[in-house]
Design an enzyme around this catalytic site. Structure first.
Site, short mmCIF file in Angstrom:
data_model
loop_
_atom_site.label_atom_id
_atom_site.label_comp_id
_atom_site.label_asym_id
_atom_site.label_seq_id
_atom_site.Cartn_x
_atom_site.Cartn_y
_atom_site.Cartn_z
N ASP A 255 0.72 -1.09 -0.18
CA ASP A 255 0.08 -0.12 -0.07
C ASP A 255 0.84 1.27 -0.15
OD1 ASP A 255 -2.28 1.85 0.03
OD2 ASP A 255 -3.21 0.70 1.63
C1 BGC Z 1 -5.05 3.22 0.11
C2 BGC Z 1 -5.15 2.27 -1.20
C3 BGC Z 1 -5.03 3.10 -2.43
C4 BGC Z 1 -3.76 3.83 -2.17
C5 BGC Z 1 -3.47 4.57 -3.61
C6 BGC Z 1 -4.08 4.14 0.00
O1 BGC Z 1 -4.14 5.03 1.15
O2 BGC Z 1 -5.08 2.55 1.12
O3 BGC Z 1 -6.20 1.61 -1.04
O4 BGC Z 1 -5.14 2.31 -3.45
O5 BGC Z 1 -3.94 4.91 -1.27
O6 BGC Z 1 -4.31 5.84 -3.68
#
Ligand code: BGC
Length: 732
Positions: A255
């Site tokens: 993530d």
């Molecule tokens: C989220 C993800 C997301 C990523 C990119 C993160 O903060 O947890 O689900 O895909 O950001 O935006």
């Protein structure tokens, strides 16, 4: 007590796993290996980390820079939980994934994935970051709307179809967030403590089903810790379970921020890609007021490979996985080009279909003095209708954070308190006004609107009208959990709510001749006024066609067929944890297997509305259940389903199994379902096969699935609390 068929899921059965089965597999692997052999160390390093947040020329969440000399395209990714989350591109805002789950319709999940992916590809994206499937252990989780409810089998099967739909468009599908990432409070630092059996039977299972049956090419790892270590650095989860046991051949991606804390630990545990990454590991950057973390898979990884603390073979494996996924997805042969147009008509059609198929008719009673239930309303009648609150004159609400989808034509509602911080605290409302749609569908009615801020005036208008329809909303976002499942008010959500919604509904219900509540929520809500209203429709976050979809359901142009993908409790105190601690970083999954409806069943708590519940404008009856054991360990459950009412409709016939007492399971689990369409008066012999693995339990001593001999109780019905028909089956 012994296993007839050990249910270790063999890798060969993963033939559908992304690009690893069938005749193409060797070609994909050979192509990837041949390309790898041509790459320098720097090129390999470049391919295993993002280039930073907000640096992609086409927007979106991330970019791994391609290598033109080798024909490797930029690997661009965009969030796409319920549509493409990129500003200014006019992508379609579909209903949220929780709505999709409420449709219980696998083919619709395929269409949803394909439709969003077609837009991603038209915009130039290689990878979609939708596919969230964390279970609604904690329905106050701010991201509940991005996920698909509380049951692993429902969520996993729909995820599989969504992934297949996504990848049918040559877009790499993602599933996320692996694993036990079930609340937003302290999301970078909280530690989910989960025993092995609970992890395998509940929290990993939607991923397992989704990946084995749907073959997504990308798995995004969670921010949180699992049993003491960062999820992203867990060799048990990344390598033992996902790669070795499940045979996953795709990419393991972190993530976006603070998911990785150590280069060597993450790389050797099995992480294949760090996001959002940076062009230089050693410099921290900022995003507005948000300090981006230092990153680990650029210069630090190169140094570790050179020092031998991360074997070159591990780096090669990371790259191979990336390359084979690019080949298998069709992206290498045909990379997307940015600047395509979005087919808005096609997007709207899918969005409306999902909205209509997902709405759940929670209650539909007969008002005093009437003979028929309040819904559906009669479109042709000369009647007076007052529509109240929820900005129903302007549009429908949607969720925030990375699961948001920008409005095509501006926000229909102005925020009451300006936003600050990385995520907006202001909801986006799509200009799809239920009020206008109600006026359009009921041209002979006199339809007025009150904004709900004056409960006394609303009650007076309701008393004077034939029908009062109150709209209520609950806004959710990544980054923040709900403090309660109570409908938010001007204190708990000052940016989006101007008044106390419960007080408004209570006042209107007391005065109205006929009262209907339409909920636009991302999760469950409590309903202290339930006994006093005649009807309740759960519309979720219904997307860009929400207005007409709601009107079609209210007036019976669409017969509702959605079923709850999560339990609605009577109060917060019925939830499995009293509250979400702001300070205790240990999130103890001490409920074990008793999660979701399993909790309410095991604890003998009567929910407000059970998992699987949903009414129709017709009625269904179940009869003649039979069960049969098959030689492959599956069980076939047969029964007759009859539409006993006067309209066509669809019923989600649900099959639950109670396992032998020795299994030590909660009373029942969903093992299969089928959504059956029936004309008025029609009956159909339905036959549903329950896969053997749906009847197995995880043995934490042998670390394997096992099926116990003994007596299994199969129940079919229209909800998890409807034991319309049941049959005991003895298995040896
Ligand atoms: C989220 C993800 C997301 C990523 C990119 C993160 O903060 O947890 O689900 O895909 O950001 O935006």
């Amino acid at each position: 007590m012994h296993l007839k068929r050990p249910l270790v899921i063999a890798l060969v059965t993963a033939g559908l796993l992304y690009g690893c089965g069938g005749d193409d597999a060797p070609t994909v692997d050979q192509q990837a290996s041949a390309l790898l052999a041509k790459m320098t160390l720097d090129e390999k390093i470049q391919l295993v980390h993002g280039a930073g947040y907000g640096v992609s020329p086409i927007g979106g969440a991330g970019i791994v820079k391609g290598i033109p000399r080798l024909g490797i395209p930029d690997i661009t990714s965009a969030d796409s939980a319920g549509g493409v989350n990129v500003e200014g591109v006019n992508a379609t805002p579909y209903p949220a994934p929780i709505a999709l789950a409420a449709s219980w319709d696998p083919s619709l999940a395929h269409d949803y994935g394909a439709s969003i992916a077609a837009e991603l590809r038209a915009l130039g994206f290689v990878e979609g970051l939708g596919g969230g499937v964390n279970l609604a252990r904690e329905p106050r989780n701010g991201r509940t709307f991005e996920y698909m409810g509380e049951d692993p089998v429902l969520a996993g099967n729909l995820l599989a179809q969504r992934s297949l739909g996504t990848q049918s468009q040559k877009v790499i599908a993602t599933v996320k967030h692996f694993a036990a990432n079930d609340q937003e409070t302290n999301r970078f630092t909280s530690n989910s403590v989960v025993d092995e059996r609970t992890l395998r039977e509940l929290h990993l299972l939607p991923f397992e089903i989704g990946l084995k049956d749907g073959g997504a090419g990308n798995v995004m790892w969670a921010y949180n810790l699992v049993n003491g270590g960062k999820a992203c650095e867990s060799s048990y989860l990344l390598t033992d379970v996902l790669k070795n046991e499940w045979g996953f051949k795709g990419i393991v991606q972190s993530d976006w921020f603070f998911a990785v804390t150590d280069t060597v630990r993450a790389a050797n545990a099995g992480l294949d890609e760090e996001q959002a990454g940076s062009s230089d590991d050693y410099t921290a950057a900022t995003l507005g007021s948000f300090s981006l973390p230092v990153t680990y898979f650029n210069q630090k990884l190169k140094a570790a490979v050179q020092a031998g603390t991360v074997p070159l073979a591990r780096l090669d494996d990371m790259v191979l996985r990336k390359l084979r996924t690019l080949y298998a997805s069709g992206v290498m042969a045909s990379p997307p080009t940015a600047g395509g147009t979005i087919n808005q008509a096609a997007g709207n059609a899918v969005a409306q279909k999902v909205a209509e198929q997902s709405m759940v008719l929670l209650k539909n009673a007969v008002a005093s003095g009437d003979t028929a239930s309040v819904l559906p309303l009669t479109a042709s009648a000369a009647q007076t209708i007052v529509v109240i609150g929820g900005h129903a004159d302007a549009g429908v609400i949607s969720g925030g954070g990375s699961g948001a989808v920008p409005a095509r034509d501006g926000n229909a509602v102005t925020c009451l308190v300006p936003s600050s911080g990385i995520f907006s605290t202001c909801a986006t409302w799509y200009k799809s006004a239920p009020l206008a749609a109600i006026r359009a569908i009921a041209p002979n009615a006199t339809v007025t609107y009150l904004d709900g801020s004056d409960a006394t005036a609303a009650a007076a208008a309701a008393a004077a009208a034939d029908v009062a329809i109150v709209f209520a909303t609950q806004w959710q976002t990544e980054g923040t959990d709900l403090s309660s499942l109570s409908l938010p008010n001007n204190t708990t959500d000052p940016a989006n709510q101007a008044y106390d919604q419960n007080a408004l509904i209570t006042a209107v219900a007391a005065a109205a001749k006929r009262s209907v509540v339409v909920l636009e929520t991302g999760s469950a809500v409590t309903m202290p006024w339930l006994a006093n209203v005649n009807a309740v429709v759960e519309a979720w976050y219904p997307g860009v066609q929400g207005g007409p979809a709601i009107a079609n359901v209210l007036f019976g142009a669409v017969n509702p067929s959605g079923k709850l993908p999560l339990t609605f409790p009577q109060s917060d105190s019925d939830l499995l944890q009293a509250s979400i601690s702001a300070t205790d970083l240990t999130v103890n999954y001490s409920e074990g297997l008793k999660m979701g409806y399993r909790w309410y069943d095991a604890q003998n708590i009567t929910p407000l509305f059970p998992f699987g519940h949903g009414l129709s404008y017709t009625r269904f009856s179940y009869s003649g259940i039979s069960t049969r054991s098959n030689s492959d360990g599956s069980v076939t459950v047969g029964f007759t389903l009859k539409n006993t009412g006067a309209r066509a409709g669809a019923e989600v016939a649900q099959v639950y199994a109670g396992l032998p007492a020795a299994a030590g399971e909660p009373p029942k689990r969903l093992v299969a379902w089928e959504k059956v369409q029936l004309a008025a008066g029609e009956s159909k012999a339905v036959s549903i096969t329950v896969k053997p693995e749906r009847l197995s339990i995880w043995n934490a001593t042998t670390h394997r699935w096992q099926t116990l001999s003994g007596s299994y109780n199969f129940v079919v019905g229209g909800s998890s609390r409807d034991s319309a028909q049941s049959s005991l089956l003895s298995r040896s």
